[in-house]
Design an enzyme around this catalytic site. Sequence first.
Site, PDB file in Angstrom:
ATOM      1  N   HIS A  99       0.811  -1.211   0.000  1.00 17.40           N
ATOM      2  CA  HIS A  99       0.000   0.000   0.000  1.00 17.40           C
ATOM      3  C   HIS A  99       0.846   1.263   0.000  1.00 17.40           C
ATOM      4  O   HIS A  99       2.013   1.266   0.382  1.00 17.40           O
ATOM      5  CB  HIS A  99      -0.986   0.013   1.169  1.00 17.40           C
ATOM      6  CG  HIS A  99      -0.348   0.119   2.525  1.00 17.40           C
ATOM      7  ND1 HIS A  99       0.044   1.318   3.082  1.00 17.40           N
ATOM      8  CD2 HIS A  99      -0.041  -0.828   3.431  1.00 17.40           C
ATOM      9  CE1 HIS A  99       0.551   1.097   4.292  1.00 17.40           C
ATOM     10  NE2 HIS A  99       0.516  -0.203   4.520  1.00 17.40           N
ATOM     11  N   CYS A 125       1.691  -5.096   6.785  1.00 17.70           N
ATOM     12  CA  CYS A 125       1.597  -4.848   5.358  1.00 17.70           C
ATOM     13  C   CYS A 125       2.829  -4.073   4.909  1.00 17.70           C
ATOM     14  O   CYS A 125       3.631  -3.629   5.722  1.00 17.70           O
ATOM     15  CB  CYS A 125       0.317  -4.099   5.030  1.00 17.70           C
ATOM     16  SG  CYS A 125      -1.134  -5.112   5.381  1.00 17.70           S
TER      17      CYS A 125
END
Length: 132
Positions: free
Chosen positions: A30, A49
């Site tokens: 991301h 992440c």
Amino acid sequence: MPVVRQKPGPDNPLGSIKFLFPNSYNIYLHDTPSKSLFDENLRAFSHGCIRISEPGRLAAFLLKDRPDWSPEKINAYRKAGNEKFLTLSRATPVFIAYFTAFVDRSGRLNFRKDIYGLDQRLLQALLIAGNE
């Protein structure tokens, strides 16, 4: 159980683009509004992440076979904060590597803290392999 979800926008911690790929750990790539974090030596700011520094370039690369998604259109969607889900027509392999030592673009050797404790396991594996 209720689900809380933040809509896309300039203050979203995931930034303007999120790249989902199948994996058993629910990890994805991301963007981030906190670009200054890429200049830090210790960069374990995420919850598993992976933040990417140039999400627009990655999106353009992944969508290069889709002429309807030019880099300009990608950036327009990012700025507008609209949510759009796209599925790639062709599978793209994703390889995640964990390095605590690397050479940067300037040719400088860098060392980072082994936040996952994997260097010791790697060293043990190399020592065992070297003794066989």
